[in-house]
Design a protein around this motif. Structure first.
Motif: not given
Length: 729
Positions: A585-592
């Motif tokens: 299980f993972c969490e990501v942050e995406v700076d578009e």
């Protein structure tokens, strides 16, 4: 009662590693050593002219300090390996320097031996060749599209595409498989193509070899994780008995698959050492490792899943196109896990391998499972979306209690337990279904998950016990310390089984003179060598009987009685199948705005049997996840489409890319596999990681990305509905 197993014991060689005292192959002092440098091909296919080879060799021979120049014109004839070593293993059919033909960029064309490494490198840089170029096959798609090319007539060089039956020596692991109805049923259908690029092993320790002859006996110091297999292959190349070869590999830094087999530079070092009558040392450059010690080949995988209205799978298809060289066999077995992982009445799995003009590929951490689970686990998320199911619930509904390929029940497995424990620790119940729902500090946030699995394997091995006069006991086997803590865990097993305190026990490895053991791969070393160590320690305790070891030492007679060798068989035949499982299980942050994805949090729950050392086990899983982060976001080897030369740099994760880890294990001892209840941990940590990240990125952005690595360009433009909520820090 002595209880070493289960304790978080630190690595016995840990202090040496962090202080620089640890000795790897290139650190080995050898009197009178000379130094070698390689000269490699610059074209993918064709030949070099004999005149240019002779002229280049003559020029190099005049350079300062040069002792010998080895080329196809003066290399002694080497034997061809027996078919049993080449037909389903990535060992090359064509001996090195056997002719003037060129089969790939980076092929060894000459070796220069000199008195210093600088002189050897300088002389090698003087050598250039005239090439007669031939059309080159540079991709699997090209092989399939072009007219067939004739083989060389001797079987060493082969062209075209083929469909292998099984994965290496594991005949039950079928690469072409099917069950159920011939025709795909109707229903909710998800079909897509997923691609993974060429990956490089890129270990910290550069591959190195020192070869020296003592009369007719060859001693080789090499960075290898299969010392007994290397001895066998080297004996076959050179045409000498195995008992005249000794391989030493005390510590191996960063194996990952690149150090699993005998590579051509090792053979050439042995030939050169015989020619100059002095030891020859070769350390590959970082660039040479991209073409000389294997890689993970690219894959194109087409997956089709069909489910009914409830989301229940009715059909699974997984078809793979991958690549190998023209001189060796290797198939990246991406579809193996698909054959059994999820309940599916109908299944069709196939693997097609195209022979191209490129270096020979080989195993890389999680061979097959790592790229294969990327495709399958992203496809499962797509099916969850298509059937309006939560990705976790869809997987839970398809857990099986047996191996669908043969009907055998799992010996000790709890995949559902991994799912539920991981979801609870991660907080999965708070995950919104809609993509682009969560954000934090102005960037998109996504949660993803995937399944991990890897076989439980065990092979025969031996273990020697030597009782010293001071009462210490040394156990040894021809296995390897590749940085995973093998020596530490083996000492723990020996301590518990013998009843000796841990500080009175040691374990030695890295010498082919020790009792035979298989390669350190396939996550089998603990189960394989551990079984032999366990048997040896139990026998030592039996022989000791009711006697005690005196504090001042033991007699020579008792020391001899307590010194012996035992062997342990491979996995027993039984009604159950051994397989490890896990959930990521993972969490990501995406700076578009920047096109940047950051993995911030990771929860992994693994079911790998009994855990002998929780510290080392958790470290293994962390390392595997980090490996998978690189695979998902950074790693690829691009090539110039016209010259086939590698381009650019190779990026790997650093400590700055490390997420917050929460690693735990379900302890389900697997005594059906081995007497200590373990299954391997080395590779399962990587399996499923890239899919969990891709699924989390989809949840963050609404983008379904099916090609690795996930690049800046793929992340720059937002898509999907506007965000509907905010996740607070």
């Amino acid at each position: 009662m002595n209880e070493s197993v289960g304790r978080p014991v630190s690595r016995v060689e840990g202090a040496d590693k962090v202080t620089g005292r640890a000795r790897y192959t290139a650190d080995t002092p050898v009197d009178g050593v000379t130094f070698a440098a390689l000269v490699q091909s610059e074209i993918p296919h064709g030949s070099v002219t004999a005149e240019s080879v002779a002229a280049a060799a003559a020029l190099a021979a005049t350079a300062p300090g040069v002792l010998h120049v080895l080329t196809p014109l003066n290399c002694p004839a080497l034997h061809v390996l027996p078919e049993e070593l080449t037909w389903d293993l990535p060992l090359e059919r064509r001996p090195p320097l056997s002719d003037l033909s060129v089969q790939h960029v980076g092929q060894h064309l000459a070796m220069v031996v000199a008195d210093t490494p600088e002189n050897a490198a300088h002389a090698a840089s003087l050598m250039s060749f005239d090439y007669e170029r031939a059309p080159a096959s540079l991709s699997a798609a090209q092989v399939q599209a072009d007219p067939p090319v004739a083989d060389d007539g001797h079987g060493a060089v082969r062209h075209g595409a083929y469909r292998p039956d099984h994965f290496v020596k594991l005949t039950e692991e079928k690469l072409q498989d099917r069950r159920g109805p011939e025709v795909e049923p109707q229903g909710i259908r998800v079909e897509a193509t997923y691609t993974t690029p060429e990956n490089a092993h890129y270990p910290i320790e550069l591959s190195a070899t020192i070869a020296q002859w003592d009369g007719d006996t060859l001693v080789v110091h090499d960075s290898t994780r299969w010392i007994t297999g290397e001895r066998r292959a080297l004996a076959a190349w050179l045409g000498i008995p195995e008992d005249r070869i000794r391989i030493l590999s005390p510590l191996v830094g960063g194996a990952f698959g690149s150090k699993s087999f005998l590579w051509m530079h090792v053979v050439l070092c042995a030939v050169a050492a015989r020619a100059v009558r002095r030891p020859v040392k070769l350390v590959l450059t970082r660039n040479q490792m991209f073409t000389s010690t294997g890689h993970r080949p690219p894959t194109e995988q087409r997956i089709s899943l069909v489910a009914d209205d409830t989301g229940a799978l009715a059909s699974t298809e997984h078809h793979t196109l991958t690549e190998t060289s023209t001189v060796a066999h290797f198939c990246e077995p991406t579809g193996l896990s698909t054959r059994f992982l999820y309940r599916s009445p109908r299944l069709e799995v196939s693997h097609t391998v195209a022979r191209i003009n490129a270096p020979t590929p080989c195993f890389m951490r999680g061979p097959g499972e790592a790229p294969g689970l990327f495709a399958l686990e992203v496809a499962m998320d797509e099916l969850a979306e298509a059937t309006n199911r939560d990705p976790l619930q869809l997987r839970l509904a398809h857990v099986t209690d047996h191996d669908q390929t043969n009907g055998r029940p799992w010996s000790a497995a709890d995949l559902a337990g991994c799912y539920l424990a991981g979801a609870r620790r991660f907080g999965w119940e708070n995950r919104p279904m809609m993509p682009r729902t969560l954000s934090r500090n102005g960037v998109q946030v996504g949660w993803g998950m995937a399944t991990a699995t890897y076989p439980g394997r065990r092979m025969p091995a031996g273990c020697r016990v030597q009782t010293l006069r001071d009462g210490r006991v040394r156990f040894s086997a021809a296995t390897h310390e590749i940085g995973t803590g093998v020596r530490t865990v083996m000492a723990q097993v020996a301590s518990d089984a013998s009843g000796l305190p841990l500080d009175r026990v040691s374990f030695d490895s890295g010498d082919s003179a020790f009792p035979d053991a298989p390669y350190s791969g396939a996550s089998q070393t603990t189960a394989t060598v551990g079984s032999a160590v366990f048997a040896a320690a139990r026998e030592w305790k039996r022989r000791l009987g009711g006697r005690t070891l005196a504090a001042e030492g033991v007699s020579a007679e008792l020391a001899d009685e307590l010194s012996f060798t035992v062997t342990s068989d491979g996995a027993p035949d039984g009604d159950a199948a051994s397989q490890s499982f896990g959930a990521h299980f993972c969490e990501v942050e995406v700076d578009e705005a920047l096109g940047r994805a950051t993995v911030t949090r990771w929860v992994a729950v693994m079911d790998c049997g009994r855990v002998l050392n929780p510290k080392l086990a958790a470290n293994q899983v962390m390392g595997g996840i980090t490996f998978g982060v690189g695979m998902a976001l950074l790693e690829q080897v691009p090539h110039d489409p016209h010259t086939a030369q590698p381009l650019g740099e190779y990026y790997v994760p650093t400590h700055a890319d490390r997420p917050h880890f929460d690693i735990s294990f379900l302890e389900r001892p697997d005594y059906a596999l081995d007497p200590i209840g373990v299954r391997g941990i080395g590779e399962i940590g990587t399996c499923g990681v890239s899919a969990a990240i891709a699924n989390a990125i989809h949840h963050a952005t609404g983008k379904r990305l099916r090609a690795l690595p996930i690049t800046l360009e793929a992340l720059l433009e937002p898509s999907g509905p506007e965000q509907e909520g905010v996740l607070r820090p």
